[in-house]
Scaffold this motif. Structure first.
Motif, PDB file in Angstrom:
ATOM      1  N   GLY A  14       0.828  -1.072   0.155  1.00 38.70           N
ATOM      2  CA  GLY A  14       0.096  -0.048  -0.053  1.00 38.70           C
ATOM      3  C   GLY A  14       0.897   1.386  -0.036  1.00 38.70           C
ATOM      4  O   GLY A  14       0.554   2.259   0.657  1.00 38.70           O
ATOM      5  N   ALA A  15       2.034   1.114  -0.759  1.00 36.60           N
ATOM      6  CA  ALA A  15       2.825   2.228  -0.642  1.00 36.60           C
ATOM      7  C   ALA A  15       2.416   3.536  -1.573  1.00 36.60           C
ATOM      8  O   ALA A  15       3.105   4.745  -1.218  1.00 36.60           O
ATOM      9  CB  ALA A  15       4.020   1.968  -1.123  1.00 36.60           C
ATOM     10  N   THR A  16       1.485   3.684  -2.105  1.00 33.46           N
ATOM     11  CA  THR A  16       0.907   4.665  -2.835  1.00 33.46           C
ATOM     12  C   THR A  16      -0.011   5.567  -2.005  1.00 33.46           C
ATOM     13  O   THR A  16      -0.409   6.570  -2.356  1.00 33.46           O
ATOM     14  CB  THR A  16       0.383   4.541  -4.238  1.00 33.46           C
ATOM     15  N   GLY A  39      -1.827  -1.258  -5.600  1.00 29.60           N
ATOM     16  CA  GLY A  39      -3.139  -1.984  -5.952  1.00 29.60           C
ATOM     17  C   GLY A  39      -3.046  -1.536  -7.392  1.00 29.60           C
ATOM     18  O   GLY A  39      -3.147  -2.429  -8.406  1.00 29.60           O
ATOM     19  N   ALA A  61      -0.054  -5.867  -7.045  1.00 24.72           N
ATOM     20  CA  ALA A  61      -0.859  -6.904  -6.382  1.00 24.72           C
ATOM     21  C   ALA A  61      -1.989  -6.574  -5.862  1.00 24.72           C
ATOM     22  O   ALA A  61      -1.873  -5.493  -5.365  1.00 24.72           O
ATOM     23  CB  ALA A  61       0.043  -7.712  -5.502  1.00 24.72           C
ATOM     24  N   ASP A  62      -3.081  -7.333  -6.268  1.00 32.10           N
ATOM     25  CA  ASP A  62      -4.047  -7.263  -5.489  1.00 32.10           C
ATOM     26  C   ASP A  62      -4.413  -7.989  -4.140  1.00 32.10           C
ATOM     27  O   ASP A  62      -4.480  -9.056  -4.267  1.00 32.10           O
ATOM     28  CB  ASP A  62      -5.550  -7.414  -6.575  1.00 32.10           C
ATOM     29  N   LEU A  63      -4.435  -7.380  -3.127  1.00 34.03           N
ATOM     30  CA  LEU A  63      -4.333  -8.005  -1.847  1.00 34.03           C
ATOM     31  C   LEU A  63      -5.693  -8.254  -1.439  1.00 34.03           C
ATOM     32  O   LEU A  63      -5.978  -8.988  -0.354  1.00 34.03           O
ATOM     33  CB  LEU A  63      -3.911  -7.049  -0.893  1.00 34.03           C
ATOM     34  N   SER A  64      -6.823  -8.156  -2.426  1.00 31.73           N
ATOM     35  CA  SER A  64      -8.258  -8.658  -2.076  1.00 31.73           C
ATOM     36  C   SER A  64      -8.210 -10.001  -2.643  1.00 31.73           C
ATOM     37  O   SER A  64      -9.213 -10.724  -2.446  1.00 31.73           O
ATOM     38  CB  SER A  64      -9.283  -7.643  -2.338  1.00 31.73           C
ATOM     39  N   GLY A  91      -4.400  -1.069   3.655  1.00 29.14           N
ATOM     40  CA  GLY A  91      -5.486  -1.690   4.504  1.00 29.14           C
ATOM     41  C   GLY A  91      -6.704  -0.725   4.093  1.00 29.14           C
ATOM     42  O   GLY A  91      -6.627   0.155   3.096  1.00 29.14           O
ATOM     43  N   ILE A  92      -7.768  -1.349   4.319  1.00 28.78           N
ATOM     44  CA  ILE A  92      -9.053  -0.563   4.014  1.00 28.78           C
ATOM     45  C   ILE A  92      -9.876  -0.594   5.102  1.00 28.78           C
ATOM     46  O   ILE A  92      -9.899  -1.245   6.237  1.00 28.78           O
ATOM     47  CB  ILE A  92      -9.934  -1.403   2.977  1.00 28.78           C
ATOM     48  N   VAL A 115      -8.050  -8.202   3.092  1.00 30.71           N
ATOM     49  CA  VAL A 115      -7.024  -7.092   2.946  1.00 30.71           C
ATOM     50  C   VAL A 115      -6.165  -6.998   4.166  1.00 30.71           C
ATOM     51  O   VAL A 115      -4.863  -6.731   4.043  1.00 30.71           O
ATOM     52  CB  VAL A 115      -7.758  -5.790   2.379  1.00 30.71           C
ATOM     53  N   ILE A 142       1.297  -2.301  10.298  1.00 27.73           N
ATOM     54  CA  ILE A 142       0.385  -1.309  10.808  1.00 27.73           C
ATOM     55  C   ILE A 142      -0.663  -1.505  11.018  1.00 27.73           C
ATOM     56  O   ILE A 142      -1.854  -1.730  10.104  1.00 27.73           O
ATOM     57  CB  ILE A 142       0.407  -0.105   9.563  1.00 27.73           C
ATOM     58  N   ALA A 143      -1.087  -1.387  12.370  1.00 23.57           N
ATOM     59  CA  ALA A 143      -2.313  -1.640  12.934  1.00 23.57           C
ATOM     60  C   ALA A 143      -3.092  -0.532  13.189  1.00 23.57           C
ATOM     61  O   ALA A 143      -3.125   0.647  12.231  1.00 23.57           O
ATOM     62  CB  ALA A 143      -2.176  -2.407  14.302  1.00 23.57           C
ATOM     63  N   TYR A 158     -13.135  -3.502  10.854  1.00 29.55           N
ATOM     64  CA  TYR A 158     -11.945  -2.679  10.797  1.00 29.55           C
ATOM     65  C   TYR A 158     -11.170  -2.980  12.143  1.00 29.55           C
ATOM     66  O   TYR A 158     -10.036  -3.330  12.149  1.00 29.55           O
ATOM     67  CB  TYR A 158     -12.353  -1.236  10.392  1.00 29.55           C
ATOM     68  N   VAL A 191      -4.532   9.834  11.483  1.00 28.42           N
ATOM     69  CA  VAL A 191      -3.242  10.327  10.781  1.00 28.42           C
ATOM     70  C   VAL A 191      -4.071  11.247   9.782  1.00 28.42           C
ATOM     71  O   VAL A 191      -4.857  10.887   9.215  1.00 28.42           O
ATOM     72  CB  VAL A 191      -2.566   9.129  10.308  1.00 28.42           C
ATOM     73  N   THR A 193      -4.489  12.094   6.795  1.00 27.14           N
ATOM     74  CA  THR A 193      -4.568  11.728   5.565  1.00 27.14           C
ATOM     75  C   THR A 193      -6.011  11.909   4.697  1.00 27.14           C
ATOM     76  O   THR A 193      -6.804  12.611   5.323  1.00 27.14           O
ATOM     77  CB  THR A 193      -4.545  10.169   5.390  1.00 27.14           C
TER      78      THR A 193
HETATM   79  P1  NAD Z   1      -4.880   4.798   2.107  1.00 24.11           P
HETATM   80  O1  NAD Z   1      -6.177   4.397   1.602  1.00 24.11           O
HETATM   81  O2  NAD Z   1      -4.450   6.273   1.655  1.00 24.11           O
HETATM   82  O3  NAD Z   1      -3.735   3.763   1.898  1.00 24.11           O
HETATM   83  C1  NAD Z   1      -4.252   2.456   1.737  1.00 24.11           C
HETATM   84  C2  NAD Z   1      -3.108   1.671   0.767  1.00 24.11           C
HETATM   85  O4  NAD Z   1      -3.443   0.221   0.743  1.00 24.11           O
HETATM   86  C3  NAD Z   1      -3.563   2.195  -0.434  1.00 24.11           C
HETATM   87  O5  NAD Z   1      -2.337   2.510  -1.324  1.00 24.11           O
HETATM   88  C4  NAD Z   1      -4.209   0.961  -1.431  1.00 24.11           C
HETATM   89  O6  NAD Z   1      -3.998   1.041  -2.521  1.00 24.11           O
HETATM   90  C5  NAD Z   1      -3.784   0.041  -0.613  1.00 24.11           C
HETATM   91  N1  NAD Z   1      -4.813  -1.036  -0.776  1.00 24.11           N
HETATM   92  C6  NAD Z   1      -5.994  -1.241  -0.339  1.00 24.11           C
HETATM   93  N2  NAD Z   1      -6.573  -2.290  -0.862  1.00 24.11           N
HETATM   94  C7  NAD Z   1      -5.878  -2.850  -1.473  1.00 24.11           C
HETATM   95  C8  NAD Z   1      -5.983  -4.036  -2.398  1.00 24.11           C
HETATM   96  N3  NAD Z   1      -7.205  -4.757  -2.610  1.00 24.11           N
HETATM   97  N4  NAD Z   1      -5.064  -4.321  -3.209  1.00 24.11           N
HETATM   98  C9  NAD Z   1      -3.772  -3.631  -3.024  1.00 24.11           C
HETATM   99  N5  NAD Z   1      -3.482  -2.760  -2.234  1.00 24.11           N
HETATM  100  C10 NAD Z   1      -4.363  -2.193  -1.534  1.00 24.11           C
HETATM  101  O7  NAD Z   1      -4.943   4.955   3.828  1.00 24.11           O
HETATM  102  P2  NAD Z   1      -3.806   5.312   4.818  1.00 24.11           P
HETATM  103  O8  NAD Z   1      -4.462   6.255   5.538  1.00 24.11           O
HETATM  104  O9  NAD Z   1      -2.591   5.587   4.115  1.00 24.11           O
HETATM  105  O10 NAD Z   1      -3.722   3.895   5.601  1.00 24.11           O
HETATM  106  C11 NAD Z   1      -2.453   3.217   5.744  1.00 24.11           C
HETATM  107  C12 NAD Z   1      -2.635   2.143   6.686  1.00 24.11           C
HETATM  108  O11 NAD Z   1      -2.685   2.928   7.976  1.00 24.11           O
HETATM  109  C13 NAD Z   1      -3.797   1.292   6.470  1.00 24.11           C
HETATM  110  O12 NAD Z   1      -3.433   0.094   7.211  1.00 24.11           O
HETATM  111  C14 NAD Z   1      -4.748   1.968   7.721  1.00 24.11           C
HETATM  112  O13 NAD Z   1      -5.664   0.909   8.291  1.00 24.11           O
HETATM  113  C15 NAD Z   1      -3.606   2.324   8.632  1.00 24.11           C
HETATM  114  N6  NAD Z   1      -4.107   3.493   9.612  1.00 24.11           N
HETATM  115  C16 NAD Z   1      -4.607   4.693   9.083  1.00 24.11           C
HETATM  116  C17 NAD Z   1      -4.975   5.739   9.994  1.00 24.11           C
HETATM  117  C18 NAD Z   1      -5.538   7.058   9.263  1.00 24.11           C
HETATM  118  O14 NAD Z   1      -6.098   7.722  10.394  1.00 24.11           O
HETATM  119  N7  NAD Z   1      -5.222   7.297   8.141  1.00 24.11           N
HETATM  120  C19 NAD Z   1      -4.993   5.196  11.354  1.00 24.11           C
HETATM  121  C20 NAD Z   1      -4.619   4.397  11.700  1.00 24.11           C
HETATM  122  C21 NAD Z   1      -4.201   3.151  11.089  1.00 24.11           C
END
Ligand code: NAD
Length: 252
Positions: A14-16, A39, A61-64, A91-92, A115, A142-143, A158, A191, A193
């Motif tokens: 999920g680096a993007t 993804g 890769a599709d992690l679903s 994560g989703i 996922v 990353i929980a 979640y 966070v 975002t």
């Molecule tokens: P985001 O939605 O910006 O990023 C999630 C990443 O996961 C994306 O790059 C997406 O492409 C990838 N992803 C999701 N489903 C996918 C799939 N089926 N196949 C491949 N890739 C998939 O979210 P974020 O805020 O950057 O969150 C990153 C992590 O941090 C997550 O695990 C999230 O649960 C956790 N987190 C976020 C917060 C917050 O407030 N943003 C708080 C606590 C934890």
């Protein structure tokens, strides 16, 4: 002085996304080469790779999908030769009400678990086997604070998926630490975002910040910095730790 992560290859899922980008940038700044998993956002992945001066690889890769995580590891192994770290960041957060029809409820739970937990578990399995063959390695999961304290009614899956990810991290720490394979989890609260901005747009900044003593959400860069720290070879005793990054909003 040698950069702390110099010579290490680390796969970040999920680096993007916002947090994934910050993790990638922090790891590269400390000398690692990064497996930039995406993804769908190939352009974003390639931009990110350019921003770290090409020090890594883009991997789709599709992690679903049940085979997605294993294929991702195989690809990452093939392109890097040797991996030293895995960051399960993808994560989703799916909303589904307890009043929803059963098929909707079940498909939301299935996808969330696939996922957030099952794909992460498959990657941990691959990583442990790889580290056993090639030498020490480290996993950072990353929980979320949601996995520590329970979560809102519209996103029960979640919280459950993140609680299981924390437990998985502890089990790996206990079971494989003796083999030089260590694991750490991060549990962020809000966070800043796109997800957080969407919440602010709906409910206002005050609602988002209520209950956070430091009066602000964590910045993605804080998460990146901490992941880089947790991956430092010198941080052996951090094994099994769950690092709270919540501004004091949940203390235990
Ligand atoms: P985001 O939605 O910006 O990023 C999630 C990443 O996961 C994306 O790059 C997406 O492409 C990838 N992803 C999701 N489903 C996918 C799939 N089926 N196949 C491949 N890739 C998939 O979210 P974020 O805020 O950057 O969150 C990153 C992590 O941090 C997550 O695990 C999230 O649960 C956790 N987190 C976020 C917060 C917050 O407030 N943003 C708080 C606590 C934890």
């Amino acid at each position: 002085m040698t950069a702390p992560l110099s010579g290490l290859n680390v796969l970040v899922t999920g680096a993007t996304g916002a947090i994934g980008r910050a993790i990638t940038v922090a790891l590269a700044a400390e000398g690692a080469r990064v497996g930039i998993h995406y993804g769908r956002d190939r352009d974003g992945a390639e931009r990110l790779l350019r921003s770290i001066d090409g020090r890594g690889w883009c991997l789709q890769a599709d992690l679903s999908s049940p085979g997605g995580a294993t294929q991702l590891w195989v690809d990452a192994e093939a392109i890097s030769g040797r991996l030293h770290g895995l960051v399960n960041n993808a994560g989703i957060r799916t909303e589904v009400s307890v009043e929803a029809p059963l098929p909707d409820w079940q498909s939301a739970w299935d996808r969330e678990m696939r996922v957030n937990l099952l794909s992460a578990a498959d990657l941990c399995k691959c990583a442990i086997a790889h580290f056993r063959r090639h030498g020490p390695g480290r996993i950072v999961n990353i929980a979320s604070r949601a996995g520590q304290r329970g979560y809102s009614a519209d996103a029960l899956a979640y919280g459950a998926s993140k609680a299981a990810l924390i437990n998985l991290t502890k089990s790996i720490a206990q079971s494989f630490g003796a083999e030089g394979i260590t694991a750490t989890a991060l549990a962020p609260g809000w966070v800043r975002t796109e997800m957080a901005e969407a919440f602010i747009a709906r409910h206002g900044e005050a609602a988002a910040l209520a209950g956070i003593p430091v009066g602000q959400m964590a910045e993605p860069a804080e998460i990146g910095e901490l992941v880089a720290f947790a991956l430092r070879p010198s941080q052996v005793s951090l094994n099994g730790a769950v690092l709270d990054v919540n501004g004091g909003s949940y203390l235990r």
